[in-house]
Design an enzyme around this catalytic site. Sequence first.
Site, PDB file in Angstrom:
ATOM      1  CE1 TYR A 170      -3.869   2.320   0.678  1.00 24.29           C
ATOM      2  CE2 TYR A 170      -2.409   3.310   2.305  1.00 24.29           C
ATOM      3  CZ  TYR A 170      -3.563   3.349   1.547  1.00 24.29           C
ATOM      4  OH  TYR A 170      -4.405   4.435   1.640  1.00 24.29           O
ATOM      5  CB  VAL A 222     -11.089   8.986   6.851  1.00 22.96           C
ATOM      6  CG1 VAL A 222     -12.579   9.249   6.733  1.00 22.96           C
ATOM      7  CG2 VAL A 222     -10.295  10.252   6.541  1.00 22.96           C
ATOM      8  NE  ARG A 223     -15.843   7.916  12.859  1.00 26.73           N
ATOM      9  CZ  ARG A 223     -15.539   9.139  13.299  1.00 26.73           C
ATOM     10  NH1 ARG A 223     -14.408   9.344  13.940  1.00 26.73           N
ATOM     11  NH2 ARG A 223     -16.356  10.162  13.090  1.00 26.73           N
TER      12      ARG A 223
HETATM   13  P1  NDP Z   1     -13.234   2.585   1.118  1.00 30.51           P
HETATM   14  O1  NDP Z   1     -12.728   1.194   1.083  1.00 30.51           O
HETATM   15  O2  NDP Z   1     -14.310   2.974   2.067  1.00 30.51           O
HETATM   16  O3  NDP Z   1     -13.706   3.040  -0.340  1.00 30.51           O
HETATM   17  C1  NDP Z   1     -12.919   2.772  -1.464  1.00 30.51           C
HETATM   18  C2  NDP Z   1     -13.713   3.085  -2.703  1.00 30.51           C
HETATM   19  O4  NDP Z   1     -12.907   2.811  -3.849  1.00 30.51           O
HETATM   20  C3  NDP Z   1     -14.982   2.226  -2.820  1.00 30.51           C
HETATM   21  O5  NDP Z   1     -16.004   2.994  -3.391  1.00 30.51           O
HETATM   22  C4  NDP Z   1     -14.528   1.135  -3.780  1.00 30.51           C
HETATM   23  O6  NDP Z   1     -15.599   0.537  -4.497  1.00 30.51           O
HETATM   24  C5  NDP Z   1     -13.655   1.978  -4.702  1.00 30.51           C
HETATM   25  N1  NDP Z   1     -12.845   1.164  -5.601  1.00 30.51           N
HETATM   26  C6  NDP Z   1     -11.941   0.203  -5.297  1.00 30.51           C
HETATM   27  N2  NDP Z   1     -11.448  -0.338  -6.424  1.00 30.51           N
HETATM   28  C7  NDP Z   1     -12.064   0.284  -7.462  1.00 30.51           C
HETATM   29  C8  NDP Z   1     -11.995   0.171  -8.859  1.00 30.51           C
HETATM   30  N3  NDP Z   1     -11.199  -0.725  -9.455  1.00 30.51           N
HETATM   31  N4  NDP Z   1     -12.743   0.992  -9.627  1.00 30.51           N
HETATM   32  C9  NDP Z   1     -13.546   1.906  -9.055  1.00 30.51           C
HETATM   33  N5  NDP Z   1     -13.676   2.051  -7.732  1.00 30.51           N
HETATM   34  C10 NDP Z   1     -12.934   1.243  -6.943  1.00 30.51           C
HETATM   35  O7  NDP Z   1     -11.929   3.474   1.357  1.00 30.51           O
HETATM   36  P2  NDP Z   1     -11.717   4.997   1.797  1.00 30.51           P
HETATM   37  O8  NDP Z   1     -12.914   5.808   1.514  1.00 30.51           O
HETATM   38  O9  NDP Z   1     -11.128   4.974   3.144  1.00 30.51           O
HETATM   39  O10 NDP Z   1     -10.535   5.402   0.797  1.00 30.51           O
HETATM   40  C11 NDP Z   1     -10.661   6.327  -0.273  1.00 30.51           C
HETATM   41  C12 NDP Z   1      -9.255   6.732  -0.684  1.00 30.51           C
HETATM   42  O11 NDP Z   1      -8.602   7.403   0.399  1.00 30.51           O
HETATM   43  C13 NDP Z   1      -8.351   5.560  -1.063  1.00 30.51           C
HETATM   44  O12 NDP Z   1      -7.566   5.915  -2.176  1.00 30.51           O
HETATM   45  C14 NDP Z   1      -7.491   5.380   0.183  1.00 30.51           C
HETATM   46  O13 NDP Z   1      -6.268   4.763  -0.120  1.00 30.51           O
HETATM   47  C15 NDP Z   1      -7.328   6.824   0.623  1.00 30.51           C
HETATM   48  N6  NDP Z   1      -6.946   7.003   2.018  1.00 30.51           N
HETATM   49  C16 NDP Z   1      -7.804   6.600   3.029  1.00 30.51           C
HETATM   50  C17 NDP Z   1      -7.441   6.810   4.340  1.00 30.51           C
HETATM   51  C18 NDP Z   1      -8.350   6.448   5.478  1.00 30.51           C
HETATM   52  O14 NDP Z   1      -7.964   6.652   6.654  1.00 30.51           O
HETATM   53  N7  NDP Z   1      -9.556   5.956   5.228  1.00 30.51           N
HETATM   54  C19 NDP Z   1      -6.142   7.425   4.711  1.00 30.51           C
HETATM   55  C20 NDP Z   1      -5.351   7.817   3.570  1.00 30.51           C
HETATM   56  C21 NDP Z   1      -5.761   7.608   2.287  1.00 30.51           C
HETATM   57  P3  NDP Z   1     -16.329  -0.825  -3.982  1.00 30.51           P
HETATM   58  O15 NDP Z   1     -17.359  -0.393  -2.971  1.00 30.51           O
HETATM   59  O16 NDP Z   1     -16.920  -1.350  -5.239  1.00 30.51           O
HETATM   60  O17 NDP Z   1     -15.273  -1.698  -3.385  1.00 30.51           O
END
Ligand code: NDP
Length: 274
Positions: A191, A228-229
Amino acid sequence: MTKVAVVTGSNKGIGLAIVRALCKQFEGDVYVTARDKGRGEDAVKALTSEGLKPKFHQLDINDLSSITTAAAFFKDTYGGVDVLVNNAGIAFKMADPAPFPVQAEVTLQTNFFATRDMLTHFVPLMKPGGRVVNVSSFVGSRTLNQCSKELQARFRSEDITEDELVELMKRFVEKTKSDQHKEDGWPQTAYGVSKTGLTVLSMILARRLSKERPQDNILLNACCPGWVRTDMAGDKAPKSPDEGAITPVYLALLPPGATEPHGRFVSDKEVQSW
Ligand code: NDP
């Protein structure tokens, strides 16, 4: 022509919160996009019940034909794109038993290579004054500092090309297969490496925009939303999804005429050292 904002992976988590905020603050159409049509439409329904009016388009960033279909749709319907937020991402859970080389290949595929495919097809569509936001992570910065001195120097250099970066990301994936990634200078985090790569890619593409389209004032940045949650990070994280959306939305809505930040890694609305 009507302006348009597109957020990848916005059926839940931070992406959904980014769409919510853009629906309130962006003057134009805002698209939930999701790889799964049903999950995307459920998200649209949830936001609609809050009195917002998002639209939906299917978009799986791991599927090149899905990317090109969406790109053609936004070009034909809106003449291009005003705001693009590359939010879609994945992370294996700590307890996941999948072997590290599998985790490396799968994680790099979505977070780096597929996001790069999005950028390859959408950056040329960005309209003058456009804003591109790549949701990276502070984990990518920490990972940078855990790489060998040689890798760090390349990732911080101003002359690294997209091709060189792609080769380095491929090299990481290859080296994990023979368990040689550590002696090759990489830390044990798929990651982290994927997000280091995404931040460096953002810097490369921003430099290219400045050089090739200086009049268009397109600003492209990477950011960290904070911890983030969400389903990815679990329920112990301090920020709500709406709070996690603040920095990505700030970058998506940098006012007309702004010249910075551009090509930076931004967290809590502040440019971070790299
Ligand atoms: P979630 O797992 O809650 O959401 C991830 C989203 O990405 C989902 O909608 C998922 O869809 C989608 N996704 C995954 N693969 C694909 C794909 N191939 N095509 C289209 N959509 C896809 O994660 P977060 O909301 O926490 O994360 C969002 C971003 O923020 C990410 O890039 C993460 O790395 C980054 N981030 C998050 C942090 C955190 O603390 N939460 C901290 C730092 C960065 P589906 O529902 O279909 O799986």
